[in-house]
Design a protein around this motif. Structure first.
Motif, short mmCIF file in Angstrom:
data_model
loop_
_atom_site.label_atom_id
_atom_site.label_comp_id
_atom_site.label_asym_id
_atom_site.label_seq_id
_atom_site.Cartn_x
_atom_site.Cartn_y
_atom_site.Cartn_z
N UNK A 390 10.49 34.11 3.93
CA UNK A 390 10.21 35.08 2.94
C UNK A 390 8.58 35.40 3.63
N UNK A 391 8.71 37.22 2.81
CA UNK A 391 7.17 37.82 3.93
C UNK A 391 6.93 38.07 5.03
N UNK A 392 6.11 38.55 5.46
CA UNK A 392 5.86 39.28 6.96
C UNK A 392 5.74 38.23 8.01
N UNK A 393 4.95 37.08 7.24
CA UNK A 393 4.25 36.79 9.11
C UNK A 393 5.50 34.99 8.85
N UNK A 394 5.75 34.84 9.63
CA UNK A 394 6.11 33.01 9.66
C UNK A 394 5.10 32.25 10.16
#
Length: 402
Positions: A390-394
């Motif tokens: 989830x979110x923008x960065x892995x």
């Protein structure tokens, strides 16, 4: 089978509207929308067939014709066995009736008598986890409770053929797991399933074979993996066309000196003349998390520029998420003159699924004076089938239980 719909150009609902239309001499005009065009396919007993395609491609129309909700203009449908359409959960439910009364009502709609539903009543409420709310009116149910009751009631019919249209996302995560377990049970028991979804991951899990619709036509049919690949290629092609058209429009406006000043500004002693994105192999505007990302920036100067600074920025939904430049990276550039090219490289792109905007700029050594700044003029997308986060960065972390 084929199916057309007439889309009116003006609203005429009442008798009065039609009379006034006749008096004023306005003709009743409409356009014909071809939802399905000579679609033919077979589904064997025990097979699970996925139907995929973009919005408006005809997926739901097929299920409605198979279930008898709609009638095809041409062609026919043959179904062997008892069928349960999960097209819209809760069809036939009445909010003023209690949950028990609605269960009996649904059973009657599906052709089952009161005694048959009596036998299924306990299992329905147990599956829906609503045993305490049997005698509560549906108007007092939350949307999640409503969906759980509807799904539990629908699967109690024990059909031979299931038609499922985007209904496996009902309720919370725990209940969704129960729904998937039930569908897998039906598969093991040799039930025939036709499944419509926009989730390629769901289609992959559930379906043996798949067909892809586009503008009412079957454009691909066969093993699920192959058809999903065809679908993603088609979607990605459209996305790339959209991104390039937007970028080309900006470049065209810059060449004509009428670019939006919020997109392009600078004194223009040096100009960015082109931006291309590449992965490990070739030019690309659709990437996967962890893949190599290379932005190739071409520039042109009309004089020698001493100690320039090149920078890029990446945005998502107008949020500035990264902004590296050559000065921050301690890459000293003595000067640039005439034409040249600079690459910005990310060996393993850490971004997650989404659409991203890309800015590029050339500044003086103080990073105060812009020679040329292209703000969010270009873009790329991240699309994954396997990376779950989830979110923008892995962010690759580890869990340790102590």
């Amino acid at each position: 089978m084929s199916k057309c719909f007439k889309i009116p150009h003006e609203k005429r609902v009442t008798v009065y509207d039609n009379i006034i239309g006749k008096i004023t001499g306005k003709s009743y005009t409409y356009e014909v929308f071809e939802a399905l065009k000579d679609v033919t396919f077979n589904v064997k007993k025990g097979e699970t067939l996925g139907i995929i395609g973009e919005n408006g491609s005809g997926k739901s129309t097929i299920l409605k014709i198979i279930s008898g909700v709609l009638v095809a203009d041409t062609g026919s449908v043959k179904v062997k066995g008892k069928m349960a359409p999960f097209l819209e959960l809760g069809v036939g439910f009445q909010p003023e009736l209690t949950a028990i009364e609605n269960v009996y009502l649904y059973g009657a709609i599906m052709g089952m008598n009161h005694a048959e539903m009596d036998e299924k009543l306990n299992s329905i409420f147990e599956f829906a986890e609503l045993d305490k709310f049997r005698d509560t009116k549906l108007k007092n149910y939350s949307s999640g409770m409503y969906a759980r009751l509807a799904f539990a009631t629908a699967i109690s019919i024990d059909p031979d053929v299931l038609l499922i249209d985007e209904v496996l996302s009902v309720g919370d995560q725990s209940f969704q797991t129960k729904c998937h377990d039930k569908i897998n049970e039906y598969k093991r028991n040799g039930k025939t399933i036709i499944f419509v979804s926009h989730s390629m991951e769901e289609v992959k899990k559930i379906c043996n074979n798949c067909l892809m619709l586009s503008n009412g036509n079957i454009v691909s049919i066969g093993p699920t993996e192959n058809v999903i690949s065809d679908y993603l290629n088609a979607v990605n092609k459209k996305e790339v066309e959209r991104l390039l058209n937007k970028y080309n429009d900006v470049q065209s406006a810059i060449e004509k000196n009428n670019a939006d000043p919020s997109i392009n500004w600078g004194s223009k002693e040096a100009k960015i003349v082109d931006i291309k994105f590449l992965n490990n192999h070739s030019e690309s505007y659709i990437f996967q998390t962890g893949e190599k990302f290379l932005a190739k920036i071409k520039y042109k100067t009309n004089q020698r520029i001493e100690k320039p600074v090149f920078g890029v920025a990446i945005y998502r939904d107008d949020v500035h998420i990264a902004g590296p430049n050559t000065k921050f990276c301690e890459m000293a550039i003595d000067y640039i003159d005439d034409e040249g090219e600079i690459d910005f490289i990310i060996d393993e792109l850490p971004l997650l699924d989404g659409s991203y905007q890309f800015s590029a700029a050339i500044y003086d050594n103080s990073c105060q004076h812009p020679y040329d700044h292209l703000h969010c003029a270009h873009g790329f997308s991240i699309k994954n089938l396997s990376v779950k986060n989830y979110g923008i960065f892995d962010i690759r972390g580890r869990w340790v239980l102590k």
